[in-house]
Design a protein around this motif. Structure first.
Motif, mmCIF file in Angstrom:
data_model
loop_
_atom_site.group_PDB
_atom_site.id
_atom_site.type_symbol
_atom_site.label_atom_id
_atom_site.label_comp_id
_atom_site.label_asym_id
_atom_site.label_seq_id
_atom_site.Cartn_x
_atom_site.Cartn_y
_atom_site.Cartn_z
ATOM 1 N N VAL A 68 -0.631 -0.772 -8.590
ATOM 2 C CA VAL A 68 0.488 0.267 -8.110
ATOM 3 C C VAL A 68 0.006 1.329 -7.336
ATOM 4 O O VAL A 68 0.516 2.209 -6.875
ATOM 5 N N ILE A 69 -0.714 2.294 -7.920
ATOM 6 C CA ILE A 69 -1.312 2.859 -7.689
ATOM 7 C C ILE A 69 -1.799 3.023 -6.009
ATOM 8 O O ILE A 69 -1.978 3.845 -5.151
ATOM 9 N N ALA A 70 -2.823 1.887 -5.851
ATOM 10 C CA ALA A 70 -2.988 1.961 -4.797
ATOM 11 C C ALA A 70 -2.071 1.378 -3.614
ATOM 12 O O ALA A 70 -2.047 1.404 -2.291
ATOM 13 N N ALA A 71 -0.560 0.781 -4.113
ATOM 14 C CA ALA A 71 0.297 0.342 -3.686
ATOM 15 C C ALA A 71 1.059 2.019 -2.738
ATOM 16 O O ALA A 71 1.625 1.522 -1.640
ATOM 17 N N THR A 72 0.859 2.472 -3.324
ATOM 18 C CA THR A 72 1.410 4.013 -2.851
ATOM 19 C C THR A 72 0.559 4.303 -1.534
ATOM 20 O O THR A 72 0.949 4.784 -0.773
ATOM 21 N N MET A 73 -0.485 4.472 -2.023
ATOM 22 C CA MET A 73 -1.461 4.866 -1.190
ATOM 23 C C MET A 73 -0.687 4.177 0.350
ATOM 24 O O MET A 73 -1.162 4.408 1.731
ATOM 25 N N ALA A 74 -0.956 2.566 0.132
ATOM 26 C CA ALA A 74 -1.011 1.469 1.104
ATOM 27 C C ALA A 74 0.300 1.584 2.500
ATOM 28 O O ALA A 74 0.777 1.630 3.193
ATOM 29 N N PHE A 75 1.541 2.409 1.055
ATOM 30 C CA PHE A 75 2.839 2.524 1.504
ATOM 31 C C PHE A 75 2.920 3.621 2.734
ATOM 32 O O PHE A 75 3.373 4.017 3.808
ATOM 33 N N LEU A 76 2.104 3.975 2.496
ATOM 34 C CA LEU A 76 1.953 5.880 2.962
ATOM 35 C C LEU A 76 1.042 5.399 4.986
ATOM 36 O O LEU A 76 1.635 5.502 5.952
ATOM 37 N N GLY A 77 0.392 4.758 4.674
ATOM 38 C CA GLY A 77 -0.558 4.336 5.805
ATOM 39 C C GLY A 77 0.093 3.422 6.552
ATOM 40 O O GLY A 77 -0.271 3.838 7.835
ATOM 41 N N ASN A 78 0.622 2.325 6.091
ATOM 42 C CA ASN A 78 1.385 2.137 6.469
ATOM 43 C C ASN A 78 2.409 2.190 7.522
ATOM 44 O O ASN A 78 3.098 1.536 8.409
ATOM 45 N N ARG A 79 3.528 2.908 6.721
ATOM 46 C CA ARG A 79 4.234 3.588 7.091
ATOM 47 C C ARG A 79 4.123 4.162 8.571
ATOM 48 O O ARG A 79 4.814 4.489 9.403
ATOM 49 N N PHE A 80 3.196 5.597 8.151
ATOM 50 C CA PHE A 80 2.796 6.296 8.957
ATOM 51 C C PHE A 80 1.816 5.825 10.003
ATOM 52 O O PHE A 80 1.028 7.015 10.499
ATOM 53 N N TRP A 81 0.967 4.733 10.171
ATOM 54 C CA TRP A 81 0.190 4.500 10.951
ATOM 55 C C TRP A 81 -0.026 2.782 11.407
ATOM 56 O O TRP A 81 0.488 2.885 12.231
ATOM 57 N N THR A 82 -0.110 2.108 10.534
ATOM 58 C CA THR A 82 0.517 1.074 11.497
ATOM 59 C C THR A 82 1.561 0.421 11.782
ATOM 60 O O THR A 82 1.530 0.375 13.111
ATOM 61 N N TRP A 83 2.454 0.989 11.555
ATOM 62 C CA TRP A 83 4.020 0.656 12.180
ATOM 63 C C TRP A 83 4.792 1.609 12.024
ATOM 64 O O TRP A 83 5.772 1.813 12.355
ATOM 65 N N ARG A 84 4.212 2.860 12.940
ATOM 66 C CA ARG A 84 4.555 4.403 13.441
ATOM 67 C C ARG A 84 5.333 4.190 13.929
ATOM 68 O O ARG A 84 6.243 4.762 14.089
ATOM 69 N N HIS A 85 5.097 3.044 15.016
ATOM 70 C CA HIS A 85 5.843 2.985 16.597
ATOM 71 C C HIS A 85 6.940 2.158 16.276
ATOM 72 O O HIS A 85 8.319 1.874 16.938
ATOM 73 N N ARG A 86 7.042 1.632 14.988
ATOM 74 C CA ARG A 86 8.751 1.287 14.727
ATOM 75 C C ARG A 86 9.645 2.107 14.015
ATOM 76 O O ARG A 86 9.465 2.910 13.789
ATOM 77 N N GLN A 87 10.602 1.546 14.569
ATOM 78 C CA GLN A 87 12.186 2.727 14.339
ATOM 79 C C GLN A 87 12.227 2.724 12.674
ATOM 80 O O GLN A 87 11.532 1.569 11.899
ATOM 81 N N ARG A 88 12.237 3.750 12.184
ATOM 82 C CA ARG A 88 12.111 4.574 10.884
ATOM 83 C C ARG A 88 13.494 4.099 10.607
ATOM 84 O O ARG A 88 14.596 4.695 10.999
ATOM 85 N N SER A 89 13.626 3.732 9.766
ATOM 86 C CA SER A 89 15.715 3.841 9.151
ATOM 87 C C SER A 89 15.356 3.818 8.008
ATOM 88 O O SER A 89 14.831 5.252 7.239
ATOM 89 N N ASN A 90 16.211 4.275 6.374
ATOM 90 C CA ASN A 90 16.640 4.806 5.892
ATOM 91 C C ASN A 90 15.021 5.225 4.684
ATOM 92 O O ASN A 90 14.948 3.903 4.165
ATOM 93 N N PRO A 91 14.226 5.976 4.536
ATOM 94 C CA PRO A 91 13.726 6.123 3.672
ATOM 95 C C PRO A 91 13.207 5.888 2.616
ATOM 96 O O PRO A 91 12.281 4.538 2.233
ATOM 97 N N ALA A 92 14.500 5.142 1.603
ATOM 98 C CA ALA A 92 14.461 5.165 0.770
ATOM 99 C C ALA A 92 14.574 2.826 0.760
ATOM 100 O O ALA A 92 14.153 2.705 -0.599
ATOM 101 N N ARG A 93 15.128 3.247 1.781
ATOM 102 C CA ARG A 93 15.222 1.319 2.115
ATOM 103 C C ARG A 93 14.082 0.803 2.375
ATOM 104 O O ARG A 93 13.846 -0.206 1.144
ATOM 105 N N GLU A 94 13.311 1.558 2.916
ATOM 106 C CA GLU A 94 11.931 0.984 3.202
ATOM 107 C C GLU A 94 10.614 1.162 2.009
ATOM 108 O O GLU A 94 10.499 0.113 1.922
ATOM 109 N N TYR A 95 10.827 2.528 1.374
ATOM 110 C CA TYR A 95 10.536 2.580 -0.077
ATOM 111 C C TYR A 95 10.303 1.292 -0.823
ATOM 112 O O TYR A 95 9.821 1.180 -1.750
ATOM 113 N N ALA A 96 11.653 0.849 -1.207
ATOM 114 C CA ALA A 96 12.142 0.043 -1.814
ATOM 115 C C ALA A 96 11.609 -1.539 -1.981
ATOM 116 O O ALA A 96 11.591 -2.310 -2.761
#
Length: 178
Positions: A68-96
């Motif tokens: 769970v702790i590592a996943a939180t870190m991975a979410f931030l890395g993937n959202r803001f680096w790996t797929w930063r070029h992709r359209q951001r939808s509702n952040p709550a939707r992405e997070y969930a």
């Protein structure tokens, strides 16, 4: 002819060039995903072993907390680096969705650990109820299978593309005669 018209996309010659032109974006995404995942893996691995060995938590509980702790870190890395070029939808939707699919990935890793420790461990406890066996089942088998699932699901459902890309070779230029 590719490259002769102004503004035409340049292609590389040969099979390797074709593969890079066709799948280069996927290779870049996969490389970034692997980097983020590698860092999350190190956090997961260190925290799991600390909780299980130093704090003497049951292995399945330790694995759940570390993931769970590592996943939180991975979410931030993937959202803001790996797929930063992709359209951001509702952040709550992405997070969930991210945590839902990560939960499935966690389930895969925990299932591998539980099968090894409690299933095979009941037959061969000296082999399968050891820290080495726990690490192999959890981090090599479980994380490997979970990672394949997560890359596919994040790319497909969480960090989605914006719209449909244009077909290659089509022109929307009024002067091109199309």
């Amino acid at each position: 002819m590719t490259g002769d018209q102004p503004g035409a996309k340049q292609t590389r010659p040969g099979l390797i060039g074709f593969l890079l032109d066709r799948f280069g974006h996927l290779v870049r995404e996969l490389s970034k995903f692997a980097t983020v995942g590698g860092l999350a893996f190190l956090v997961d691995f260190a925290l799991f072993n600390y909780l299980a060995s130093v704090r003497h938590m049951p292995p399945v509980t330790a694995k759940t907390i570390s993931t769970v702790i590592a996943a939180t870190m991975a979410f931030l890395g993937n959202r803001f680096w790996t797929w930063r070029h992709r359209q951001r939808s509702n952040p709550a939707r992405e997070y969930a969705l991210f945590f839902f699919f990560n939960g499935v990935g966690l389930g895969i890793a925990v299932a591998c650990l539980a099968i090894s420790r409690y299933g095979l461990g009941s037959i061969w406890p000296g082999v399968f109820q050891t820290p080495l066996a726990d690490n192999i089942a959890s981090f090599i088998v479980g994380t490997g299978l979970g990672t394949l699932f997560r890359f596919w699901s994040y790319r497909r459902f969480v960090f989605v593309k914006a719209g449909i890309p244009p077909l290659p070779g089509t022109s929307h230029d009024r002067d091109s005669g199309a």
